[in-house]
Design an enzyme around this catalytic site. Structure first.
Site, PDB file in Angstrom:
ATOM      1  N   GLU A   1     -17.129 -20.395   6.457  1.00 53.97           N
ATOM      2  CA  GLU A   1     -16.245 -19.302   6.022  1.00 53.97           C
ATOM      3  C   GLU A   1     -16.471 -18.946   4.551  1.00 53.97           C
ATOM      4  O   GLU A   1     -16.276 -19.803   3.671  1.00 53.97           O
ATOM      5  CB  GLU A   1     -14.793 -19.737   6.228  1.00 53.97           C
ATOM      6  CG  GLU A   1     -14.506 -20.308   7.604  1.00 53.97           C
ATOM      7  CD  GLU A   1     -13.258 -21.179   7.643  1.00 53.97           C
ATOM      8  OE1 GLU A   1     -12.406 -21.043   6.744  1.00 53.97           O
ATOM      9  OE2 GLU A   1     -13.147 -22.014   8.564  1.00 53.97           O
TER      10      GLU A   1
ATOM     11  N   HIS B   1     -13.022 -15.735   7.934  1.00 53.28           N
ATOM     12  CA  HIS B   1     -12.910 -16.994   8.687  1.00 53.28           C
ATOM     13  C   HIS B   1     -13.860 -16.992   9.900  1.00 53.28           C
ATOM     14  O   HIS B   1     -13.411 -17.076  11.057  1.00 53.28           O
ATOM     15  CB  HIS B   1     -11.456 -17.158   9.139  1.00 53.28           C
ATOM     16  CG  HIS B   1     -11.050 -18.563   9.430  1.00 53.28           C
ATOM     17  ND1 HIS B   1     -11.562 -19.277  10.482  1.00 53.28           N
ATOM     18  CD2 HIS B   1     -10.155 -19.388   8.810  1.00 53.28           C
ATOM     19  CE1 HIS B   1     -11.005 -20.479  10.512  1.00 53.28           C
ATOM     20  NE2 HIS B   1     -10.154 -20.577   9.502  1.00 53.28           N
TER      21      HIS B   1
HETATM   22  O1  TA6 Z   1     -10.401 -22.667   7.526  1.00 49.11           O
HETATM   23  C1  TA6 Z   1      -9.959 -23.940   7.869  1.00 49.11           C
HETATM   24  C2  TA6 Z   1      -8.453 -23.911   8.069  1.00 49.11           C
HETATM   25  O2  TA6 Z   1      -7.790 -23.661   6.857  1.00 49.11           O
HETATM   26  C3  TA6 Z   1      -8.040 -25.224   8.695  1.00 49.11           C
HETATM   27  O3  TA6 Z   1      -7.248 -25.977   7.810  1.00 49.11           O
HETATM   28  C4  TA6 Z   1      -7.279 -24.791   9.947  1.00 49.11           C
HETATM   29  O4  TA6 Z   1      -5.909 -24.652   9.652  1.00 49.11           O
HETATM   30  C5  TA6 Z   1      -7.951 -23.466  10.251  1.00 49.11           C
HETATM   31  O5  TA6 Z   1      -8.081 -22.857   8.974  1.00 49.11           O
HETATM   32  C6  TA6 Z   1      -7.265 -22.608  11.275  1.00 49.11           C
HETATM   33  O6  TA6 Z   1      -6.027 -22.170  10.804  1.00 49.11           O
HETATM   34  P1  TA6 Z   1      -5.113 -21.289  11.816  1.00 49.11           P
HETATM   35  O7  TA6 Z   1      -3.911 -20.887  11.014  1.00 49.11           O
HETATM   36  O8  TA6 Z   1      -5.965 -20.118  12.249  1.00 49.11           O
HETATM   37  O9  TA6 Z   1      -4.823 -22.193  12.988  1.00 49.11           O
END
Ligand code: TA6
Length: 281
Positions: free
Chosen positions: A253, A151
């Site tokens: 990501e 991520h």
């Molecule tokens: O990678 C994008 C995502 O899936 C978004 O939908 C948002 O939820 C982000 O990840 C961050 O998620 P988190 O659980 O770290 O707040």
């Protein structure tokens, strides 16, 4: 700058010399900082919680065994919220610094997801690149499926002059538009609002381009690329993210999230991204 924000016992530092370094937090094996020739490449929220109590808002959180909401446990799985151990301390060899961290199943993970595994996360730092590789070892007697993703939060001077390239022609699931499946027709994808897109069947390389540099993301055994920016309303709703910070970050990501990965008992799979920086002259 991380001074005063982390305890020495919680981080491992890869020092490549000449203004090149990586700082990895043992909580989630989360790379917090990657300096390339003195320039910070990763975004870390000024409000990120770095005391091992929650997933870190920024750097490169590791998503395993589940990307997105999960009926068994926390969103994005448990890997980013567990303390990893040092498998091998940073070692220098011909211009590369390498270090690896490990996470195995324990009674807590087995309570919510009853499989045996060993994850080894290896970071390789060179003068202009950072490779991050996750190997998944099924150490149990039965197969399982998982989704996984790195991520990565990238720093940019200004989201308004930032583009993501390499996505033209790809289908994507648009999570801002009720999961509609659409096709990207732009060579240079700009991000003018809340984006949350899962681009599928990605080519081996995509890149994030901003006013000062380009980071190319070279994928190995990753098939999807998620492009995310929370924008202002969602930024305000996150306690560990500054209200204006959306304008200085973009997530690009590398993942295997569109369809679960199957791994047989005793099998080992490896997933890697190589991030390469090119300064703009
Ligand atoms: O990678 C994008 C995502 O899936 C978004 O939908 C948002 O939820 C982000 O990840 C961050 O998620 P988190 O659980 O770290 O707040």
């Amino acid at each position: 700058d991380l001074a005063g924000r982390v305890q020495e016992r919680d981080v491992v530092i890869l020092d490549g010399g000449v203004g090149t370094s990586v700082v990895v937090h043992l909580h989630g094996a989360t790379a917090l900082s990657w300096k390339c020739d003195g320039k910070e490449i990763l975004f870390l929220s000024k409000k990120a919680v770095l005391d091992n109590s929650k997933a870190i808002r920024g750097g490169i959180p590791l998503v395993f065994p589940q990307f997105g909401p999960w009926t068994c446990g926390p969103q994005h799985g448990f890997a980013r919220n567990k303390r990893w151990s040092v498998e091998s301390q940073p070692q220098k060899a011909d211009g590369t610094v390498t270090c690896s961290l490990a996470l195995s199943d324990d009674e807590d993970t087995r309570k919510i997801w009853n499989y045996r595994f060993k994850l080894v996360y290896t970071l390789e730092l060179t003068k202009s690149s950072l490779s991050t590789r996750l190997t998944v070892d099924n150490t149990g007697s039965e197969g399982f499926t998982f989704t996984t993703l790195m991520h990565s939060y990238f720093l940019t001077p200004d989201i308004a002059t930032t583009t993501v390239r390499g996505l033209k022609g790809l289908n994507y699931v648009d999570k801002v538009k009720n999961g509609q499946e659409l096709q990207e027709d732009r060579d240079k994808v700009t991000i003018p609002q809340n984006y949350d897109r899962v681009y599928q069947k990605c080519p081996s390389t995509v890149s994030m381009e901003c006013s000062s540099h380009t980071v190319s993301v070279n994928l190995s055994n990753f098939t999807d690329v998620v492009v995310w920016n929370p924008w202002s309303e969602k930024a305000r709703a996150m306690s560990d993210f500054g209200d204006e910070e959306y304008s200085t970050m973009v997530c690009v990501e590398a993942g295997r999230v569109s369809c679960p990965v199957q791994i047989a008992a005793g099998q080992q799979l490896a997933f890697q991204q190589t991030l390469q920086v090119q300064a703009k002259l």
